[in-house]
Design an enzyme around this catalytic site. Structure first.
Site, PDB file in Angstrom:
ATOM      1  N   TYR A 150      38.660  51.262  92.406  1.00 30.53           N
ATOM      2  CA  TYR A 150      37.931  52.510  92.607  1.00 30.53           C
ATOM      3  C   TYR A 150      36.437  52.287  92.347  1.00 30.53           C
ATOM      4  O   TYR A 150      36.019  51.238  91.859  1.00 30.53           O
ATOM      5  CB  TYR A 150      38.502  53.612  91.717  1.00 30.53           C
ATOM      6  CG  TYR A 150      39.867  54.083  92.167  1.00 30.53           C
ATOM      7  CD1 TYR A 150      39.994  55.000  93.216  1.00 30.53           C
ATOM      8  CD2 TYR A 150      41.029  53.598  91.578  1.00 30.53           C
ATOM      9  CE1 TYR A 150      41.245  55.427  93.636  1.00 30.53           C
ATOM     10  CE2 TYR A 150      42.286  54.020  92.001  1.00 30.53           C
ATOM     11  CZ  TYR A 150      42.384  54.931  93.031  1.00 30.53           C
ATOM     12  OH  TYR A 150      43.607  55.346  93.467  1.00 30.53           O
ATOM     13  N   ARG A 198      40.281  54.075  81.803  1.00 30.26           N
ATOM     14  CA  ARG A 198      41.272  53.153  82.366  1.00 30.26           C
ATOM     15  C   ARG A 198      40.499  51.996  82.983  1.00 30.26           C
ATOM     16  O   ARG A 198      39.666  52.198  83.871  1.00 30.26           O
ATOM     17  CB  ARG A 198      42.135  53.846  83.412  1.00 30.26           C
ATOM     18  CG  ARG A 198      43.274  52.978  83.971  1.00 30.26           C
ATOM     19  CD  ARG A 198      44.288  53.859  84.694  1.00 30.26           C
ATOM     20  NE  ARG A 198      45.350  53.107  85.361  1.00 30.26           N
ATOM     21  CZ  ARG A 198      46.442  52.625  84.783  1.00 30.26           C
ATOM     22  NH1 ARG A 198      46.592  52.790  83.459  1.00 30.26           N
ATOM     23  NH2 ARG A 198      47.362  51.992  85.462  1.00 30.26           N
ATOM     24  N   ARG A 219      56.806  53.211  85.886  1.00 25.35           N
ATOM     25  CA  ARG A 219      58.061  53.030  86.630  1.00 25.35           C
ATOM     26  C   ARG A 219      59.277  53.216  85.732  1.00 25.35           C
ATOM     27  O   ARG A 219      60.316  53.720  86.171  1.00 25.35           O
ATOM     28  CB  ARG A 219      58.078  51.646  87.282  1.00 25.35           C
ATOM     29  CG  ARG A 219      56.978  51.467  88.321  1.00 25.35           C
ATOM     30  CD  ARG A 219      56.898  50.043  88.850  1.00 25.35           C
ATOM     31  NE  ARG A 219      55.659  49.857  89.593  1.00 25.35           N
ATOM     32  CZ  ARG A 219      55.286  48.699  90.127  1.00 25.35           C
ATOM     33  NH1 ARG A 219      56.061  47.639  89.994  1.00 25.35           N
ATOM     34  NH2 ARG A 219      54.147  48.598  90.792  1.00 25.35           N
TER      35      ARG A 219
END
Length: 232
Positions: free
Chosen positions: A48, A96, A190
């Site tokens: 990003y 992050r 996950r």
């Protein structure tokens, strides 16, 4: 830089663009506060925009926002400071961060440690330590807890609280990461998608007490002291 060959190349950001995007982050911060969010995580990972500034692969600028590691860190740090200043002081702001690009000569863990020291000085409360995602040339060594060492180094060398992520699936594995000081928190993605009751099962595995809504509490295996009776 275009993400893949044949993709359109983005235009370089000029001073007006840099300010406009920074103010967009500030406005988003104000909206998050008004909406009642308790914490903000600023995304500086996985290719990003702010990650693109950090990495020499994507940041080829020749002004104050490129070149040296300090130059490449400048804009992400400016954006973080603007977000931190816009959010109430009693509410945490975390980041992050891709700790490495997994590419030789690119963004790496040593630069991440320096970056986290700067973040700490600006009031960052925690770093969610991930990696990669910038370029298809990455060569990632994947395995259980494969990013935990990055978290441990940032925690130890930058003095920054960290959250560890990446193939953390087993309750004992997660507890060991915390108890050995490799991270202050762990996060599952996950694992939780596969098992939405992961935290309940982890509490049972680690012999921890949990409080459940009454209909669910009756199903807690820890409370099952007698076998079920089947009526004929």
């Amino acid at each position: 830089m275009p993400y893949l060959p044949g993709w359109p190349a983005p235009d370089p950001m000029d001073a007006a663009d840099l300010e406009r995007i920074k103010q967009a982050f500030v406005q988003a911060t104000h909206r998050a506060d008004r909406a009642g969010f308790d914490i903000i995580q600023l995304h500086i990972a996985h290719g990003y925009l702010l990650h693109q500034f950090l990495s020499p692969i994507t940041n080829t600028r020749n002004d104050a926002y490129g070149g040296s590691p300090e130059g490449r860190m400048r804009y992400p740090l400016e954006v973080f400071k603007a977000v931190r200043d816009a959010f109430p002081a009693e509410k945490p702001v975390m980041v992050r961060l891709s700790a490495t690009d997994w590419i030789e000569g690119a963004w790496n863990i040593d630069q991440s440690i320096d970056f986290c020291r700067n973040l700490k000085d600006l009031g960052c409360d925690m770093v969610d330590v991930t990696s990669g995602g910038l370029d298809q040339a990455q060569q990632i060594t994947v395995g259980p807890g494969y990013q935990v060492d990055f978290s441990a180094r940032i925690r130890a060398e930058a003095g920054m609280a960290t959250m560890a992520v990446g193939q953390i699936t087993d309750p004992v594995q997660a507890e060991t990461i915390l108890s050995t000081g490799q991270a202050d928190m762990v996060a599952l993605a996950r694992g939780m998608l596969w098992d939405p009751r992961w935290t309940w099962n982890a509490a049972v595995a680690l012999d921890e007490e949990i409080t459940l809504p009454a209909p669910y509490a009756r199903c807690n295996p820890k409370l099952r002291t007698t076998p079920f009776v089947t009526r004929k």
